[in-house]
Scaffold this active site. Structure first.
Site, mmCIF file in Angstrom:
data_model
loop_
_atom_site.group_PDB
_atom_site.id
_atom_site.type_symbol
_atom_site.label_atom_id
_atom_site.label_comp_id
_atom_site.label_asym_id
_atom_site.label_seq_id
_atom_site.Cartn_x
_atom_site.Cartn_y
_atom_site.Cartn_z
ATOM 1 N N LYS A 158 1.061 -1.121 -0.173
ATOM 2 C CA LYS A 158 -0.251 0.375 -0.412
ATOM 3 C C LYS A 158 0.878 1.231 0.024
ATOM 4 O O LYS A 158 2.277 1.501 -0.404
ATOM 5 C CB LYS A 158 -0.556 -0.046 1.337
ATOM 6 C CG LYS A 158 -1.597 -1.288 1.075
ATOM 7 C CD LYS A 158 -2.559 -1.394 0.301
ATOM 8 C CE LYS A 158 -3.218 -3.601 -0.262
ATOM 9 N NZ LYS A 158 -4.688 -3.285 1.193
HETATM 10 C C1 LIG Z 1 -5.181 -4.396 1.709
HETATM 11 C C2 LIG Z 1 -6.355 -4.207 1.566
HETATM 12 C C3 LIG Z 1 -7.309 -4.130 2.669
HETATM 13 C C4 LIG Z 1 -7.099 -5.131 3.410
HETATM 14 O O1 LIG Z 1 -5.657 -4.519 4.723
HETATM 15 P P1 LIG Z 1 -5.161 -5.876 4.982
HETATM 16 O O2 LIG Z 1 -3.860 -4.692 6.165
HETATM 17 O O3 LIG Z 1 -3.929 -6.706 4.633
HETATM 18 O O4 LIG Z 1 -5.669 -6.584 6.464
HETATM 19 C C5 LIG Z 1 -8.808 -4.575 2.661
HETATM 20 N N1 LIG Z 1 -9.416 -3.847 1.457
HETATM 21 C C6 LIG Z 1 -8.854 -3.553 0.194
HETATM 22 C C7 LIG Z 1 -8.842 -2.809 -0.902
HETATM 23 C C8 LIG Z 1 -7.247 -3.774 0.706
HETATM 24 O O5 LIG Z 1 -6.384 -3.131 -0.508
#
Ligand SMILES: *Cc1c(COP(=O)(O)O)cnc(C)c1O
Length: 407
Positions: A193
């Site tokens: 991210k």
């Molecule tokens: C990454 C992500 C999540 C979950 O996040 P984590 O930190 O990996 O648990 C939820 N929704 C979307 C759209 C994501 O890209």
């Protein structure tokens, strides 16, 4: 010469980040210390929200958010089907049901028509919340959704969109996370991210009560504010005005979903570099946009949704594999052989066996069309222009499409 492998996404750590974590290691607090609050304050300021509460992952945060919103059995949450599993699972964790919405086949976003169509499929009166997803870093049209959703609880899954801006109901462009048309927004700080803390998530909201509830559920449901105590004889020694120093209460069970100080220090350091990260992602994505167009009518960079300045999380090409007489699997394997990682975001969640067994979701043609064509190409802040050129050249070669000189 062997070129380095390009994954579809990865973190960008520098010496300042390493120094920030090292400083925590040398200090007094590895968890529940001052770095957590410092990160939360900086995060809230960055996205223009009143409160930020950090937690152990985006998924944990979506779970806490569903709890804090009071969702439970009998309630329905509308979730677009093109998203990560966690968006829908959050509703199930608390016993609520999901009704999956279709998406626009060009952007992958749930718009108002798709939201309304999904709401029509829910039992009358059962819809309590909607979790719009800012897929790829674009934004759902939030003012329009707020208008269509009335008083429903709206929580933005903004895991792809940190650093982006979108239109507020006032017409002004505001940071994603300012919650001008929602109750709350959830971010992830997983390494792919915009900023990385290893694992991590941050809830933002302008609702003080909601932030407090979320914070309590993050920490076992522990209540330490004497004004909220229910068992007063236990809380106060006879004749004393102050509550006993050790005392706490639990009114509802919560979890240990905390972000620790090592992660928070890394997050704070990364947050300082966010603007640069977003700029570089935009630059790279613009280059992809120009170059991919040269691959002809069957390869299309994703269209930019209106009313937002995306902080590109993914660089998605929509490819008509059948028209090019190939398959997505073959293309992915051949790109991997050339040192290029790609991914598919996402398998429509309503087609997962768990959700197929649970619900009779009708065909969702927009999602099917988006899913059939999408391929996420490498995009991360540490990439350079030449990496984009390498990816597009390789894609052209694998698809057997002659690409004019890139220069
Ligand atoms: C990454 C992500 C999540 C979950 O996040 P984590 O930190 O990996 O648990 C939820 N929704 C979307 C759209 C994501 O890209």
């Amino acid at each position: 010469m062997t070129e380095t492998f390009l994954p579809y996404g990865r973190q960008f750590i520098d010496e300042d980040d390493i120094a920030a974590v090292t400083e925590v290691l040398r200090g007094d607090w590895l968890t529940t210390g001052p770095a957590v609050e410092a990160f939360e304050r900086a995060f809230a300021a960055k996205v223009g929200a009143n409160h930020a509460v950090a937690c152990s992952s985006g998924t944990a945060g979506l779970h806490l958010l569903a709890l804090a919103a009071g969702l439970g059995p009998g309630d329905v949450v509308i979730v677009p089907t093109v998203t990560f599993l966690a968006t829908a699972n959050a509703a199930r964790y608390v016993g609520a049901e999901v009704v999956f919405a279709d998406v626009d086949p060009q952007t992958g976003l749930m718009g108002v028509p798709q939201f309304l169509e999904a709401a029509d499929r829910a039992p009358p009166g059962a819809v309590k919340a909607v979790f719009p997803v800012h897929l790829n870093g674009h934004s759902v049209d939030m003012p329009a959704l707020r208008q269509a959703a009335g008083a429903l609880f709206i929580a933005e899954d903004a895991c792809h969109a940190l650093g982006g801006r979108h239109k507020a109901p006032s017409g002004a462009m505001v940071p994603v996370g300012s919650c001008s048309a929602s109750n709350a927004a959830m971010f992830s700080t997983h390494p792919v991210k915009a900023i990385a803390t290893g694992e991590g998530g941050v809830l933002v909201t302008n609702d003080t009560d909601f932030a407090e509830r979320f914070g309590r559920f993050r920490n076992h449901g522990m209540v330490r504010d004497p004004a909220l105590f229910q068992h007063l004889e236990a809380a106060f020694e006879p004749g004393e005005d102050a509550a006993a120093p050790w005392y706490y209460e639990m009114h509802e069970p919560g979890y240990n979903y905390r972000l620790n100080d090592l992660q928070s220090a890394l997050g704070l350091s990364q947050l300082r570099r966010l603007d640069g990260f977003v700029q570089q992602r935009r630059r790279l994505r613009d280059r992809y946009d120009r170059l991919l167009r040269r691959l002809g009518p069957h390869v299309r960079p994703i269209q930019v949704a209106e009313g937002c300045e995306p902080a590109w999380h993914l660089s998605v090409a929509l490819i008509d594999f059948a028209a090019l007489a190939t398959t997505r699997s073959a293309v992915m394997r051949q790109l991997r052989d050339r040192g290029i990682g790609t991914q598919v975001h996402y398998i429509p969640v309503h087609t997962q066996p768990y959700y197929r067994n649970r619900y009779d979701t009708p065909a969702l043609p927009g999602a099917e069309r988006y899913y059939a064509r999408c391929l996420s190409l490498p995009l991360f802040a540490a990439m350079g222009d030449s990496d984009v050129d390498r990816v597009v050249e390789a894609l052209g070669a694998v698809l057997d499409l002659p690409l004019e000189s890139l220069s």
